[in-house]
Design a protein around this motif. Structure first.
Motif, PDB file in Angstrom:
ATOM      1  N   UNK A  20       0.857  -1.189   0.000  1.00 47.50           N
ATOM      2  CA  UNK A  20       0.000   0.000   0.000  1.00 47.50           C
ATOM      3  C   UNK A  20       0.890   1.235   0.000  1.00 47.50           C
ATOM      4  N   UNK A  21       0.675   2.108  -0.970  1.00 47.34           N
ATOM      5  CA  UNK A  21       1.407   3.374  -1.053  1.00 47.34           C
ATOM      6  C   UNK A  21       0.435   4.508  -0.742  1.00 47.34           C
ATOM      7  N   UNK A  22       0.767   5.325   0.240  1.00 48.51           N
ATOM      8  CA  UNK A  22      -0.080   6.461   0.607  1.00 48.51           C
ATOM      9  C   UNK A  22       0.677   7.740   0.260  1.00 48.51           C
ATOM     10  N   UNK A  23       0.248   8.402  -0.811  1.00 51.56           N
ATOM     11  CA  UNK A  23       0.949   9.556  -1.364  1.00 51.56           C
ATOM     12  C   UNK A  23       0.425  10.854  -0.757  1.00 51.56           C
ATOM     13  N   UNK A  24       1.339  11.660  -0.194  1.00 52.43           N
ATOM     14  CA  UNK A  24       0.975  12.894   0.508  1.00 52.43           C
ATOM     15  C   UNK A  24      -0.103  12.594   1.544  1.00 52.43           C
TER      16      UNK A  24
END
Length: 374
Positions: A271-275
């Protein structure tokens, strides 16, 4: 192992890594080694990249995806599932194509969608990388909303399968339409009834029905609600508004249950959580009351996926300073800082130890400012 695909991935990785600057390559390697090791030792499974704006956090994320892609391929995994969470669809559209590895040969699935729509199998099942973009507003904050037209059509198709709703077809059709023009609703519903049944993920559908079976109180209220007179025929404005509110909440609850079933069915690897500072409400909290709300239930299911790796990207992961007015409004830079640390630690004992060390460090700095060098 698909030797040809592995060869293509190796060539692509060389290209991706060659386009990075030295510090970006070093970051990619460090993240990759720690995240991969975390699948066995359960340490450092949550990592934060907090570079300044413009230093290529998205490129770093792509490098991490590429190296993990190769590793999963070597281990003969059937899929590598990545969820990319960002604040809005505009950012998703801009960055999704930047994160793919072998999109040109059909080996990558990319989709910007809603959590509830993952029950529809639009993906190429033979693709190795599934890169799915979600936004907080459309995928996690859903109880208070009735969703878009296609979500309600999916709900209709799934709900009419239930034996206890066999005789409710007409009522479901009427109330799930909401405020869509009748001709448009009829046309789209006909398409959904013809196409969705064969495209639904049956595992997710079974989970959805099981959750409804376990929520008999809601099902009783829902059946009673859809049997009520159509709100357009209610003359009293207050009664009409009350009915509409009840229906919105009921549809929101159904969407929430479907979203939970989709999370369980997706089984993400990364899981990538951007900003992520723009949607910190997604970070799980230790307060039991917070874990029981709509966001807490979904994120708890998502982040408790076995062997899940999480990568946070943010130039400003916490507020560096809060004004007096911001503190009065409930904002606190220290609390934000500690919330991020608590999420990254993902272990109550480790987090408590870190808090104690931080407190000791802060007190030591205060002593130094007062001239106490002992």
């Amino acid at each position: 192992m698909d030797v040809n695909k592995l060869g293509s991935v190796e060539v692509r990785i060389m290209q991706i890594m060659s386009e990075l600057k030295d510090f970006q390559r070093a970051t990619v390697q460090y993240l990759f080694e720690n995240l991969l090791a975390s699948r066995d030792n359960h340490q450092h499974d949550r990592m934060l990249v907090a570079d300044e704006v413009g230093l290529g956090k998205t490129l770093v994320a792509k490098g991490v995806i590429a190296l993990l892609y190769r590793e999963f391929l070597k281990k003969e995994a059937t899929h590598f599932n990545v969820i990319y969470i960002c604040s809005n669809q505009g950012i998703a559209s801009q960055n999704l194509s930047k994160l793919t590895i072998l999109e040109d040969d059909g080996s990558d699935n990319i989709s910007a969608t809603r959590l509830t729509m993952l029950v529809v199998r639009d993906r190429n099942e033979k693709a190795f990388l599934n890169l799915i973009s979600l936004t907080p507003e459309t995928s996690f904050k859903i109880v208070q909303g009735e969703g878009m037209l296609w979500e309600r059509i999916v709900l209709y198709v799934i709900l009419v399968e239930r034996p206890d709703l066999t005789n409710y077809d007409e009522y479901l059709t009427r109330h799930l339409r909401r405020f869509v023009e009748k001709e448009n609703w009829t046309r789209h519903l006909a398409w959904g009834k013809e196409n969705y049944p064969r495209r639904l993920d049956r595992v997710i559908v079974q989970r959805f029905h099981a959750m409804l079976d376990a929520d008999q109180e809601f099902m009783a209220l829902f059946k009673a609600l859809i049997l009520e007179i159509d709100h357009d025929d209610i003359i009293d404005p207050s009664e009409r508004n009350l009915f509409r509110l009840k229906m919105i909440r009921a549809i929101g609850h159904l969407r929430q249950i479907l979203a939970q079933a989709c999370v369980e069915g997706l089984q993400p690897d990364l899981v990538i959580m951007d900003e992520f500072q723009r949607f910190k409400e997604l970070l799980p909290k230790t307060n039991p009351e917070d874990q029981l709300n709509e966001i807490g239930q979904l994120t708890q299911k998502l982040f408790s996926t076995p062997k899940l790796m999480i990568l946070l990207l943010s130039a400003t992961p916490y507020k560096l300073y809060a004004t007096t007015q911001e503190v009065a409004d409930g904002e606190n830079h220290l609390d934000e800082f500690l919330q991020v640390l608590e999420f990254l630690c993902n272990d109550p004992k480790e987090y408590q130890c870190l808090k104690e060390r931080w407190s000791h460090y802060s007190n030591s700095l205060l002593d130094l400012s007062m001239g106490d060098f002992n």
